[in-house]
Motif scaffolding. Structure first.
Motif, mmCIF file in Angstrom:
data_model
loop_
_atom_site.group_PDB
_atom_site.id
_atom_site.type_symbol
_atom_site.label_atom_id
_atom_site.label_comp_id
_atom_site.label_asym_id
_atom_site.label_seq_id
_atom_site.Cartn_x
_atom_site.Cartn_y
_atom_site.Cartn_z
ATOM 1 N N GLU A 52 81.590 46.542 44.442
ATOM 2 C CA GLU A 52 82.620 47.367 45.069
ATOM 3 C C GLU A 52 82.629 48.764 44.470
ATOM 4 O O GLU A 52 82.697 49.772 45.168
ATOM 5 C CB GLU A 52 83.982 46.704 44.870
ATOM 6 N N GLU A 53 82.522 48.775 43.170
ATOM 7 C CA GLU A 53 82.550 50.062 42.465
ATOM 8 C C GLU A 53 81.366 50.925 42.867
ATOM 9 O O GLU A 53 81.495 52.123 43.143
ATOM 10 C CB GLU A 53 82.533 49.814 40.961
ATOM 11 N N GLY A 76 82.827 42.745 41.751
ATOM 12 C CA GLY A 76 83.614 43.933 41.403
ATOM 13 C C GLY A 76 82.742 45.149 41.218
ATOM 14 O O GLY A 76 83.053 46.258 41.682
ATOM 15 N N TYR A 77 81.620 44.923 40.571
ATOM 16 C CA TYR A 77 80.689 46.033 40.349
ATOM 17 C C TYR A 77 80.157 46.551 41.668
ATOM 18 O O TYR A 77 79.965 47.740 41.869
ATOM 19 C CB TYR A 77 79.515 45.603 39.478
ATOM 20 N N LEU A 97 70.093 55.822 44.994
ATOM 21 C CA LEU A 97 70.704 54.711 44.280
ATOM 22 C C LEU A 97 69.841 53.457 44.300
ATOM 23 O O LEU A 97 69.686 52.778 43.298
ATOM 24 C CB LEU A 97 72.059 54.387 44.899
ATOM 25 N N GLU A 109 70.399 47.139 33.509
ATOM 26 C CA GLU A 109 71.334 47.695 32.539
ATOM 27 C C GLU A 109 72.638 46.904 32.539
ATOM 28 O O GLU A 109 73.241 46.695 31.504
ATOM 29 C CB GLU A 109 71.624 49.172 32.878
ATOM 30 N N PHE A 110 73.038 46.490 33.742
ATOM 31 C CA PHE A 110 74.256 45.686 33.817
ATOM 32 C C PHE A 110 74.090 44.402 33.056
ATOM 33 O O PHE A 110 75.016 43.868 32.488
ATOM 34 C CB PHE A 110 74.586 45.346 35.276
ATOM 35 N N PRO A 161 74.501 44.405 28.753
ATOM 36 C CA PRO A 161 75.753 44.215 28.039
ATOM 37 C C PRO A 161 76.355 42.835 28.247
ATOM 38 O O PRO A 161 77.197 42.413 27.473
ATOM 39 C CB PRO A 161 76.672 45.295 28.632
ATOM 40 N N SER A 208 81.815 52.302 46.281
ATOM 41 C CA SER A 208 82.715 53.457 46.267
ATOM 42 C C SER A 208 81.978 54.700 45.759
ATOM 43 O O SER A 208 82.119 55.795 46.277
ATOM 44 C CB SER A 208 83.935 53.110 45.411
ATOM 45 N N HIS A 209 81.133 54.464 44.774
ATOM 46 C CA HIS A 209 80.308 55.542 44.242
ATOM 47 C C HIS A 209 79.392 56.122 45.315
ATOM 48 O O HIS A 209 79.261 57.332 45.465
ATOM 49 C CB HIS A 209 79.471 54.989 43.076
ATOM 50 N N GLU A 240 66.959 48.982 38.130
ATOM 51 C CA GLU A 240 67.324 49.563 36.833
ATOM 52 C C GLU A 240 68.801 49.268 36.531
ATOM 53 O O GLU A 240 69.166 48.823 35.449
ATOM 54 C CB GLU A 240 67.081 51.090 36.940
ATOM 55 N N VAL A 241 69.637 49.557 37.528
ATOM 56 C CA VAL A 241 71.069 49.339 37.368
ATOM 57 C C VAL A 241 71.331 47.890 36.986
ATOM 58 O O VAL A 241 72.037 47.596 36.017
ATOM 59 C CB VAL A 241 71.803 49.642 38.696
ATOM 60 N N LEU A 267 79.833 56.065 48.476
ATOM 61 C CA LEU A 267 80.592 56.828 49.462
ATOM 62 C C LEU A 267 80.924 58.219 48.924
ATOM 63 O O LEU A 267 80.818 59.229 49.638
ATOM 64 C CB LEU A 267 81.861 56.073 49.841
ATOM 65 N N ASP A 324 67.055 52.865 42.193
ATOM 66 C CA ASP A 324 67.494 52.581 40.843
ATOM 67 C C ASP A 324 68.082 51.199 40.677
ATOM 68 O O ASP A 324 68.431 50.804 39.588
ATOM 69 C CB ASP A 324 68.607 53.586 40.508
#
Lengths: 886, 114
Positions: free
Chosen positions: A28-29, A25-26, A59, A69-70, A73, A32-33, A65-66, A35, A62
């Motif tokens: 996909e998100e 899901g991420y 991106l 960070e994911f 949490p 979309s970001h 990094e992403v 794009l 990063d």
């Protein structure tokens, strides 16, 4: 290729998806970001492609990094490093892997046994061969100066061919030392001929006594137990003894300063003072002696450049000497001093051999003891490799076959998220675990088998050598290689299972990997066949050698030294009923001692022939049961017979007579202007040396005087041999108080002549047997697996009315084809090998269909028994059972 | 430039505040911040999305996928009631901090070191 945004974005998304913390899901998100970002960039004037690169660069830079960070949490256990950076997945999974591995071992005890046992035996064989090779290569490397020490050897060309000899003249050593600055030191070893040593009233016949130069202790390294290397042989009349000889002569007493009485050639009688005791020589040296006597008081032949004695010459060269140049100079020097004709078409060439290569590589005849040959090293290394190969083949076959039963495990692991590489690691790890277990057991086996192996091969391998760093490294390397080599294919094979199909219990097609499995089985068959044929050929040849008609009856011929009280000894012997014949001779057959060849010619002809000279008395032919094919034996009543000759058939042929009877009555002359003699008889050819060589032309003579008398041969009756022998010894000692007694049987010395080959054959047979054992084990495992897999098919066949025989036939058919191919490959290979090995024998067998047939019988027999039993079990089983079970 | 720590600390009120003006999506939120800060707040995606997901899982915001006219999907976030309450608390806290700092930085501050 044109830029396609969708493709590139998909690729990008896949990269992102690799991180376990980023869920689909991420992804996909983020896509979309991406794009959106591209759209933004396009608005500011970038082209689509540029925009993509710029956006994804920003991106992707990063991503790590992403992902981190994911993760934070989501992850409950916060550690310093994210999971994918930890590298410890293997460590965490290891207990599980180990558990599964052991569980699998336990669940399939038969497979595990076959695998581990087969591999252990293979490793044990390899370890033994490794030790053998390490020892062979360690020869003479332990001397401090080993790199600069060379043996001087010569090749001599004659009209008959090339002779290789390690012998040299007495003055050669000091001569070259004086003439060439490169030669720092030279040391001669002059083998004393039939020396007798005595201490007080004990006399012993010694065989390993050498006269040598005092510098011997500079060139070679020996352990001194008593005495000083610098002064040990510096004075005339000094002797150095080995530890065991010190024990033999002096017991526990200190031998230093004691006197040993010497008699023999050279020098006759000497009184020698013991100045040092050295440790017995190690196994890994080509040197072999019990006593070293100072060369200082050698008076014999000091300036004789023409005569080559049993002297082995060693030199210590200055470092970085150019060997080839020095060899040329030495050749010239030697030829000039020896007075060789420089224009002769036959060359005499001097060579230098590094001492560390004497043992394995030297072709030069003579020397301390028979050396090894590099070909033995090759033969045994290849055998060890073959065995290892067979062991690994078993492993691969059984592991891939067994892999079918572990499809569910693979499926579940994959579903839970195992990557292919993790699975490969797991299965590789298992195979390394297995090979390590096998390795430990194998080393243990090797230790147990070592005494047997040594005994069989006449070797002196020491297990302690395995503890040396090189050997340990080699062993670890071997185990790792086995683990990886044997595990690579099965683990790749298993890791590739598709989870969907394996979890749906879709039956795996058994043909997967079948080609490889079949090729490996063919390979095993081929190797086994080659080994069986080779073993049979060797055995047949060596039996042939031992049973060949030698031209005399070799049984119960007992040899003792000549005694000066000849008449008394012989009379007492002849009066005994258990002694069937007594004869005195200079030589005895099938033995090199006193080998002597002389030039002969027919008066009036220029041609000089070289024949063996064989002085013996009139009892020689009857005692040895040799056949006179023409003429008569020597007769002591005919005075002229001391100049007459009996020749063998070969000599008659060489001298140009077509039948033996033509030779009788002809005149023959020694080349060295000695009196003529008449040929009074022709004896059937008999072997005088090993069967490697053809029967040489030979001349028997019966000279007057005692100078030639060396051996007394007695033919004894076969009843109560041991009493006869001890009584002969007693009589001999009574008649010869100052002599040293020795004895041997003629047939034993024939066996000794071929001892190395006999030992080689025993070792070879042993290793072949192991190889065959391991490959039949593997075959057993494989058939039992295949039969389990074919159980349903067998059930259906039976329901449809097949008989046991038809079922057995159905299964064996596959294997028969493999055996056939194996044979087709093996026979030419075995043939070439056997022919090559037989080349060195002058008298040899023709390997033929018998060997091939026997090999076929062994292989087919073991296969039929193996498959037969298992198939029978499968075919008598109730088909209902196998068909119902799912 | 705003320090990383400050950005991290202020991320929650900033996002909640932006969403209080109406539902939005990741890219747009970043654009808004960039604009509001006069280009001084450069939030990276690596900062934004995890916070969005955390707020989502804490129930302060909720997300939904929306299909655009061009067929592209986009994930929109909007405040929940809890989110609105949280924003009020945040506002109070941040105003408090703001007031303290303003007073401190006033040259006529009553506070002195005496």
């Amino acid at each position: 290729m044109a830029f396609d945004l969708d493709t590139e974005v998909n690729k990008w998304a896949k990269k992102l998806a690799k991180y376990p913390s980023i869920e689909p899901g991420y992804v996909e998100e983020m896509t979309s970001h991406l794009l959106d970002k591209i759209d933004g960039l396009k608005d500011s004037g970038y082209s689509e492609e540029e925009a993509f690169h710029k956006a994804s660069e920003l991106l992707l830079d990063d991503i790590e990094e992403v992902a981190k960070e994911f993760r934070s949490p989501r992850s409950k256990r916060l550690r310093n490093k994210p999971d994918w950076n930890e590298n410890s997945a293997l460590l965490q999974l290891l207990p599980n892997y180990l558990k599964i591995a052991l569980r699998n071992l336990r669940r399939n005890p038969a497979y595990s046994f076959i695998n581990i046992f087969g591999l252990s035996i293979a490793i044990a064989c390899c370890v033994l061969v490794l030790l053998f090779i390490l020892q062979e290569f360690s020869y003479d490397k332990y001397h401090e100066n080993t790199e600069d020490v060379y043996r001087v050897v010569k090749t001599r060309e004659t009209s008959d061919g090339e002779y290789y000899s390690a012998r040299s003249q007495v003055p050669l050593g000091p001569g070259i030392e004086e003439a060439f600055p490169e030669v720092e030191q030279s040391v001669r070893f002059w083998r004393s001929f039939q020396p007798v040593l005595g201490y007080e009233n004990n006399f012993f016949n010694e065989s390993k006594l050498y006269f040598t130069d005092p510098e011997v202790f500079d060139l070679f390294t020996f352990e001194f137990l008593r005495g000083n290397p610098a002064s040990a042989l510096a004075l005339p009349g000094t002797i150095v003894v080995t530890e065991s000889m010190a024990d033999k002569y002096f017991g526990n007493a200190n031998p230093i300063g004691e006197t040993l009485k010497y008699s023999g050639y050279p020098e006759g009688e000497l009184e020698l003072t013991v100045t040092a005791v050295i440790e017995d020589l190690p196994v890994n040296t080509h040197l072999d002696f019990d006593f070293l006597v100072s060369m200082h008081d050698i008076t014999t032949e000091r300036e004789n450049w023409g005569s080559h004695k049993p002297i082995w010459l060693y030199v210590n060269l200055t470092p970085n000497t150019l060997i080839a140049q020095l060899e040329d100079k030495l050749t010239e020097f030697d030829n000039q001093r020896s007075g060789n004709d420089p224009d002769s078409p036959f060359k005499n060439i001097t060579h230098l051999e590094p001492i560390s290569s004497v043992h394995l590589y030297s072709e030069f005849e003579g020397g301390f003891k028979p050396g090894g040959t590099i070909s033995y090293v090759y033969i045994f290394s290849s055998l060890a490799l073959f065995i290892l190969l067979i062991g690994c083949v078993n492993f691969v076959n059984l592991a891939t076959a067994r892999g079918m039963t572990r499809t569910r495990e693979v499926g579940v692991r994959k579903v839970i998220g195992a990557q292919q590489s993790q699975l490969v690691n797991q299965f590789l790890g298992e195979s390394i675990l297995l090979s390590t277990i096998a390795g430990i057991i194998g080393v243990f086996f090797a230790k147990v088998l070592l005494p047997f192996f040594n005994e069989l091969g006449g070797l002196h391998i020491n297990f302690g050598d395995l503890m040396r760093p090189t050997a340990i490294l080699a062993l670890i390397g071997l185990l790792a290689t086995i683990g990886v080599a044997a595990g690579a294919y099965p683990s790749l094979f298993m890791a590739r299972f598709k989870p969907v199909s394996v979890l749906k219990t879709k039956i795996q097609s058994g043909n997967k990997g079948a080609f490889l499995r079949k090729s490996l089985v063919v390979l095993q068959f081929s190797i086994s066949v080659v080994l069986i044929i080779s073993t049979l050929v060797m055995h047949k040849q060596l039996t042939f050698v031992q049973q060949k008609n030698l031209g005399f009856n070799k049984d119960h011929l007992f040899v003792v030294p000549y005694t000066p009280n000849e008449e008394e000894f012989i009379t007492r012997m002849e009066s005994r009923s258990d002694i069937l014949g007594v004869t005195i001779s200079k030589r005895v057959p099938v033995n090199d001692i006193n080998y002597d060849s002389r030039g002969f010619r027919i008066p009036g002809q220029d041609v000089i022939k070289r024949f063996q000279n064989y002085p013996a008395d009139e009892h020689f032919l009857p005692t040895y049961e040799m056949n006179l094919v023409a003429g008569r034996n020597f007769n002591p009543d005919i005075a002229q017979d001391s100049a007459n000759f009996i020749i063998n058939e070969q000599a008659a042929i060489e001298l140009g007579w077509s039948t033996p009877s033509e030779a009788v009555g002809e005149i023959l002359s020694w080349n060295e202007s000695n009196p003529y003699g008449t040929i009074i008889g022709v004896v059937e050819d008999f072997h005088t040396t090993s069967l490697y060589e053809e029967v040489d032309p030979l001349v028997l003579s019966y000279p007057a005087g005692d100078f030639w008398k060396t051996f007394i041969t007695l033919r004894i009756s076969s009843a109560d041999i041991s009493t006869t022998l001890s009584e002969i010894e007693e009589v001999w000692k009574n008649t010869t108080p100052e002599g040293a007694f020795y004895n041997f049987f003629i047939d034993e010395s024939l066996i000794q002549m071929h001892e190395r080959d006999t030992k080689l054959q025993s070792l070879f047979s042993f290793l072949s047997l192991m190889a065959i054992l391991i490959s039949s084990l593997g075959l057993f495992g494989l058939t039992s697996f295949l039969i389990v897999k074919m159980q349903k098919a067998i059930g259906i066949h039976k329901i449809l009315g097949a008989s046991h025989l038809q079922v057995i036939n159905l299964i064996s058919k596959n294997f028969l084809a493999l055996v056939g191919i194996g044979f087709a490959i093996a026979i030419p290979v075995a043939w070439i090998g056997a022919t090559k090995w037989l080349e060195k024998f002058a008298y040899k067998i023709n390997p033929g269909l018998t060997e091939i047939g026997l090999a076929a019988l062994v292989i087919l027999g073991s296969m039929v028994i193996n498959i037969g039993i298992q198939t029978y079990k499968a075919s008598v089983a109730n088909p209902v059972k196998s068909l119902r079970s799912e | 430039m705003i320090s990383r720590e400050l950005k991290a600390a202020s991320s929650k009120p900033v996002i909640l505040s932006i969403l209080s003006k109406g539902d939005s999506y990741g890219y747009q939120i970043l654009q808004d911040i960039l604009e509001l800060s006069g280009g001084k707040w450069e939030w990276s995606e690596a900062m934004l999305y995890p916070v969005l997901h955390r707020l989502n899982s804490e129930g302060l915001i909720q997300s939904r996928w929306e299909v655009q006219e061009n067929g592209r999907k986009r994930k929109y976030y909007g405040l929940t009631n809890t989110g609105r309450e949280a924003l009020v608390t945040e506002q109070a806290q941040w105003m408090n901090v703001h007031n303290v700092l303003i007073q401190l930085w006033n040259p006529n501050s009553k506070l002195s070191m005496e």
